[in-house]
Write a protein that holds these residues in place. Sequence first.
Motif, PDB file in Angstrom:
ATOM      1  N   ARG A   1       0.925  -1.305   0.063  1.00  0.00           N
ATOM      2  CA  ARG A   1       0.061   0.160  -0.106  1.00  0.00           C
ATOM      3  C   ARG A   1       0.867   1.284   0.028  1.00  0.00           C
TER       4      ARG A   1
ATOM      5  N   TYR B   1      -4.021  -9.971   1.804  1.00  0.00           N
ATOM      6  CA  TYR B   1      -5.240 -10.035   2.311  1.00  0.00           C
ATOM      7  C   TYR B   1      -6.050 -11.228   2.151  1.00  0.00           C
TER       8      TYR B   1
ATOM      9  N   GLU C   1     -13.018  -8.169   1.588  1.00  0.00           N
ATOM     10  CA  GLU C   1     -13.149  -6.830   0.821  1.00  0.00           C
ATOM     11  C   GLU C   1     -11.944  -6.270   0.414  1.00  0.00           C
ATOM     12  N   LEU C   2     -10.908  -6.277   1.347  1.00  0.00           N
ATOM     13  CA  LEU C   2      -9.679  -5.569   0.976  1.00  0.00           C
ATOM     14  C   LEU C   2      -8.999  -6.340  -0.258  1.00  0.00           C
ATOM     15  N   ARG C   3      -8.919  -7.632  -0.213  1.00  0.00           N
ATOM     16  CA  ARG C   3      -8.550  -8.421  -1.252  1.00  0.00           C
ATOM     17  C   ARG C   3      -9.500  -8.108  -2.618  1.00  0.00           C
ATOM     18  N   ASP C   4     -10.606  -8.229  -2.669  1.00  0.00           N
ATOM     19  CA  ASP C   4     -11.264  -7.855  -3.751  1.00  0.00           C
ATOM     20  C   ASP C   4     -11.102  -6.399  -4.102  1.00  0.00           C
ATOM     21  N   ASN C   5     -10.804  -5.466  -3.597  1.00  0.00           N
ATOM     22  CA  ASN C   5     -10.729  -4.068  -3.830  1.00  0.00           C
ATOM     23  C   ASN C   5      -9.379  -4.222  -4.750  1.00  0.00           C
ATOM     24  N   ALA C   6      -8.227  -4.770  -4.006  1.00  0.00           N
ATOM     25  CA  ALA C   6      -7.010  -4.657  -4.590  1.00  0.00           C
ATOM     26  C   ALA C   6      -7.014  -5.484  -5.769  1.00  0.00           C
TER      27      ALA C   6
ATOM     28  N   LYS D   1      -9.419  -5.876  -8.019  1.00  0.00           N
ATOM     29  CA  LYS D   1     -10.311  -5.083  -8.931  1.00  0.00           C
ATOM     30  C   LYS D   1      -9.328  -4.221  -9.491  1.00  0.00           C
ATOM     31  N   THR D   2      -8.448  -3.428  -8.816  1.00  0.00           N
ATOM     32  CA  THR D   2      -7.526  -2.411  -9.067  1.00  0.00           C
ATOM     33  C   THR D   2      -6.321  -3.049 -10.064  1.00  0.00           C
TER      34      THR D   2
END
Length: 254
Positions: A204, A227, A234-239, A241-242
């Motif tokens: 990060r 994650y 949720e943090l894994r999915d956001n990362a 997605k990016t």
Amino acid sequence: MKSFRILAPLFISAAVGLSGCSSSSDEEKAALANMGAQQLYEKAKTSMEVGNFSLAADTLSTLDSRYPFGPLSHQVQLDLIYSYYKSGKTEETLATVDRFIRLNPNHSDVDYAYYMRGLTNMESDSNLFQEMMNIDRSDRDPAKSREAFNDFRRLVEQYPNSKYAADARKRMLYIKERLAKYEIAIARFYMRREAFVAAANRGRYVLEHFPDSTQVQQALEIMVSSYEQLGLTELRDNAMKTLKLNYPDSDFIS
């Protein structure tokens, strides 16, 4: 632009003669003792012109200590900075730079002093042998690179129109890449030690501080993996997605 100024990296080689060193040194000191300010400066300039920067530094140091407030004092100090730098004398270069800046904060060439400080710190972080052998040591302490980055940033912010500003900006980009690689190297170390929180935080940090580096993809991959191990869905999915949005060809996705 003063003589003997530089805008390029330095690779230093030294040849040391072992015979007659003591006697020649004594003779040189005796000769310097009998010279006036102008003679000393001319001798130093000649030494610089032929590439004998060690002798030039000795001569300029003598001149600087003997005539600290003479009409040549500022130019002597600037040339001394350059001669120390070319001689590979890091501590002496930085000390002379700092003294010049402290005593002459409004001098027209103070931007050059900051530039030389950055160059000196930057090269202190390099390892010529490892670079020649293509050995990646991104995990070595980047303290000197951080100092160099701050030196160049100060130059760019305070003297944006300086003749050295454009080169300083390019070096800042190079240093940011170096610092980002260090963060990734440490993150991977934490991954091997199963310290997944620390690894994710390093990833990060790269995203937040070095978003224009080539290490962003690896940072995102480390975050996704960390994650996942931590069960932070949720943090894994956001990362992820990016990662998919910016690096759709990443092998990590498949």
